[in-house]
Design a protein around this motif. Structure first.
Motif, PDB file in Angstrom:
ATOM      1  N   SER A  21     100.382  88.407  46.528  1.00 50.13           N
ATOM      2  CA  SER A  21     100.110  89.058  47.814  1.00 50.13           C
ATOM      3  C   SER A  21      99.201  88.214  48.705  1.00 50.13           C
ATOM      4  N   SER A  57     105.158  89.769  45.017  1.00 48.47           N
ATOM      5  CA  SER A  57     104.239  90.864  45.278  1.00 48.47           C
ATOM      6  C   SER A  57     104.244  91.106  46.785  1.00 48.47           C
ATOM      7  N   GLY A  58     103.378  91.991  47.204  1.00 51.64           N
ATOM      8  CA  GLY A  58     103.200  92.170  48.645  1.00 51.64           C
ATOM      9  C   GLY A  58     103.550  93.548  49.145  1.00 51.64           C
ATOM     10  N   ALA A  59     104.263  94.325  48.339  1.00 52.59           N
ATOM     11  CA  ALA A  59     104.702  95.630  48.822  1.00 52.59           C
ATOM     12  C   ALA A  59     103.504  96.526  49.143  1.00 52.59           C
ATOM     13  N   ILE A  60     102.553  96.554  48.227  1.00 51.69           N
ATOM     14  CA  ILE A  60     101.417  97.471  48.416  1.00 51.69           C
ATOM     15  C   ILE A  60     100.604  97.044  49.648  1.00 51.69           C
ATOM     16  N   ARG A  74      95.003 100.286  47.461  1.00 49.02           N
ATOM     17  CA  ARG A  74      94.678 100.322  46.032  1.00 49.02           C
ATOM     18  C   ARG A  74      93.544 101.280  45.702  1.00 49.02           C
ATOM     19  N   ASN A 142     110.278  92.786  41.829  1.00 48.95           N
ATOM     20  CA  ASN A 142     108.923  93.315  41.942  1.00 48.95           C
ATOM     21  C   ASN A 142     108.818  94.507  41.010  1.00 48.95           C
ATOM     22  N   GLU A 143     107.595  94.922  40.754  1.00 55.07           N
ATOM     23  CA  GLU A 143     107.439  96.126  39.961  1.00 55.07           C
ATOM     24  C   GLU A 143     107.789  97.318  40.838  1.00 55.07           C
ATOM     25  N   ASP A 145     106.581  99.962  41.931  1.00 58.34           N
ATOM     26  CA  ASP A 145     105.266 100.613  42.004  1.00 58.34           C
ATOM     27  C   ASP A 145     105.336 102.058  42.482  1.00 58.34           C
ATOM     28  N   GLY A 155     101.134  96.371  36.471  1.00 58.19           N
ATOM     29  CA  GLY A 155      99.941  96.298  37.308  1.00 58.19           C
ATOM     30  C   GLY A 155      99.791  94.971  38.013  1.00 58.19           C
ATOM     31  N   ASP A 156     100.198  93.914  37.364  1.00 51.07           N
ATOM     32  CA  ASP A 156     100.132  92.610  38.027  1.00 51.07           C
ATOM     33  C   ASP A 156     101.480  91.926  37.860  1.00 51.07           C
ATOM     34  N   ASN A 157     101.811  91.116  38.845  1.00 49.03           N
ATOM     35  CA  ASN A 157     103.114  90.467  38.797  1.00 49.03           C
ATOM     36  C   ASN A 157     103.104  89.176  37.982  1.00 49.03           C
ATOM     37  N   GLY A 218      95.604  90.960  45.748  1.00 52.18           N
ATOM     38  CA  GLY A 218      96.492  91.180  44.602  1.00 52.18           C
ATOM     39  C   GLY A 218      95.697  91.791  43.460  1.00 52.18           C
ATOM     40  N   SER A 219      96.401  92.068  42.360  1.00 51.43           N
ATOM     41  CA  SER A 219      95.666  92.635  41.245  1.00 51.43           C
ATOM     42  C   SER A 219      95.644  91.664  40.075  1.00 51.43           C
TER      43      SER A 219
HETATM   44  N1  GLU Z   1     103.649  94.842  42.687  1.00 48.91           N
HETATM   45  C1  GLU Z   1     102.525  94.742  43.587  1.00 48.91           C
HETATM   46  C2  GLU Z   1     102.985  94.667  45.023  1.00 48.91           C
HETATM   47  O1  GLU Z   1     104.098  94.404  45.321  1.00 48.91           O
HETATM   48  C3  GLU Z   1     101.687  93.519  43.331  1.00 48.91           C
HETATM   49  C4  GLU Z   1     101.143  93.347  41.962  1.00 48.91           C
HETATM   50  C5  GLU Z   1     100.194  92.150  41.927  1.00 48.91           C
HETATM   51  O2  GLU Z   1      99.298  92.110  42.763  1.00 48.91           O
HETATM   52  O3  GLU Z   1     100.371  91.252  41.102  1.00 48.91           O
HETATM   53  O4  GLU Z   1     102.199  94.839  45.923  1.00 48.91           O
END
Ligand code: GLU
Length: 373
Positions: A21, A57-60, A74, A142-143, A145, A155-157, A218-219
């Motif tokens: 992210s 990542s980046g969706a959140i 978050r 992506n996860e 989420d 939790g983390d990519n 990011g996480s």
């Molecule tokens: N899946 C989360 C997202 O798209 C990111 C996870 C991460 O920060 O690694 O925002």
């Protein structure tokens, strides 16, 4: 392929490229110009014969900015889930657009931890990745989420990228980060040195990581990257942490640049490492002498050579394979339920459809999902 240097990753047939992210997003907006240069690099890799899977990542972060949520979305699980729903739409659009400029087709794949840990779902995810790549698309993973709860989250990519690499039998993973790689102590310390090669993630290596993400967006953080490296190294996959802040981050790292390379520690292929690592068998298949010979040559297990089916298993379960003399031949993930296996026992391919009610799969246990004893 044995990877010993960053540039060695150029020879990879299949690479997972993970984008965090912090690189993709700045003040709630996508860094589109940077993303476009990264897409050009991915296109160049493809032209050079390397298949690419993106973990993005980046969706959140994107969704939180759009919804005006505090703490980058978050602050709570509910916020992260809502932000991800909104942001994922935007993220998919971005990838589709930047890859589209190079005539590459983006394919969105959202997965949860269970999809890659549960055997049946693992087979499905791995088949989907395979089919997408074969069809010429670039999977953008992506996860998921929006539905993942705390207990079932990666939790983390970073770890997600390592698991995806296993599922797709990739040879390498590039974690694009906002730092050059792993430092032997806090990178803010002036004496800190970049660790260029890691041969096995030991407690000493873990002690080097602070576990802090420099960006807060990011996480991941270094600890998550080391966990990812551990998953990868056990699966025989090379993993590199490289700095994504450059304009052409992949080329600058792979062509003599900086980064930390974690060398593969096993020589089993990714899927097989996973197979031998974590499962308890749910059934037994016995095969005839012809099939025993075929398996020894590296072939898949076909119904025609199967003589006995024991146990009550479902598609994707682990089964042990025995020869006619009771010798243990190996184990693998079975493509059919126990009942289906019994119905096609000893049958040739053209005789199976009538029993199954659908076109038979390529094998009862495919060689890619089998480890020999
Ligand atoms: N899946 C989360 C997202 O798209 C990111 C996870 C991460 O920060 O690694 O925002």
């Amino acid at each position: 392929m044995t990877v010993t240097t960053l540039s060695g990753l150029r020879a990879a047939k299949r690479l997972v490229v993970k984008v965090g992210s912090a690189l993709l997003i700045e003040q709630g907006r996508a860094r589109e110009a940077w993303l476009a240069t990264l897409a050009a690099e991915i296109a160049a890799l493809r032209k050079g014969g390397t298949e690419v899977i993106i973990v993005s990542s980046g969706a959140i972060a994107l969704g939180a900015a759009k919804l005006g949520l505090a703490k980058g979305g978050r602050g709570s699980l509910a916020d992260a889930q809502a932000a991800a729903s909104v942001g994922q739409v935007e993220l998919a659009r971005l990838w589709s657009e930047v890859l589209g400029r190079h005539d590459l087709i983006a394919a969105q794949m959202l997965v949860t931890l269970d999809d890659l840990e549960d055997r049946r779902r693992y087979l499905n995810a791995s088949a989907t990745l395979e089919r997408l790549i074969e069809a010429g698309a670039i999977p953008v993973v992506n996860e998921n989420d929006s539905v993942a709860t705390e207990e079932i989250r990666f939790g983390d990519n970073d770890r997600l990228a390592a698991r995806v690499a296993q599922a797709a039998q990739a040879e390498g993973v590039l974690l694009l980060s906002d730092v050059d790689g792993l430092y032997d102590r806090n990178p803010e310390d002036t004496d800190a040195k970049l660790v260029e090669t890691v041969e096995g993630v030991t407690p000493e290596i873990i002690a080097m990581a602070t576990g802090e993400s420099t960006s807060g967006l990011g996480s991941g953080g270094m600890l998550a990257k080391l966990q990812a490296a551990r998953i990868a190294e056990r699966a025989g996959i090379a993993l590199a942490i490289i700095n994504g802040k450059h304009d052409a981050p992949i080329a600058s790292a792979l062509d003599g640049g900086r980064g930390t390379l974690f060398l593969p520690q096993g020589d089993e292929s990714a899927r097989k490492a996973w197979l031998s690592g974590r499962l308890a068998p749910a059934g037994v298949l016995t095969v005839d002498a012809g099939c025993t010979e075929a398996l020894a040559r590296g072939a898949s297990l076909l119904a025609a050579g199967m003589t006995e089916v024991e146990g009550d298993f479902r598609r994707g379960d682990l089964v042990t394979i025995f020869g006619a003399k009771g010798e243990r031949l190996g184990q693998g993930l079975v493509e059919y339920t126990a009942e289906e296996c019994r119905s096609i026992l000893g049958l040739r391919e053209d005789e199976q459809a009538a029993k199954l009610g659908y076109a038979p799969r390529a094998a009862v246990v495919h060689r890619d999902h089998m480890v020999r004893a």
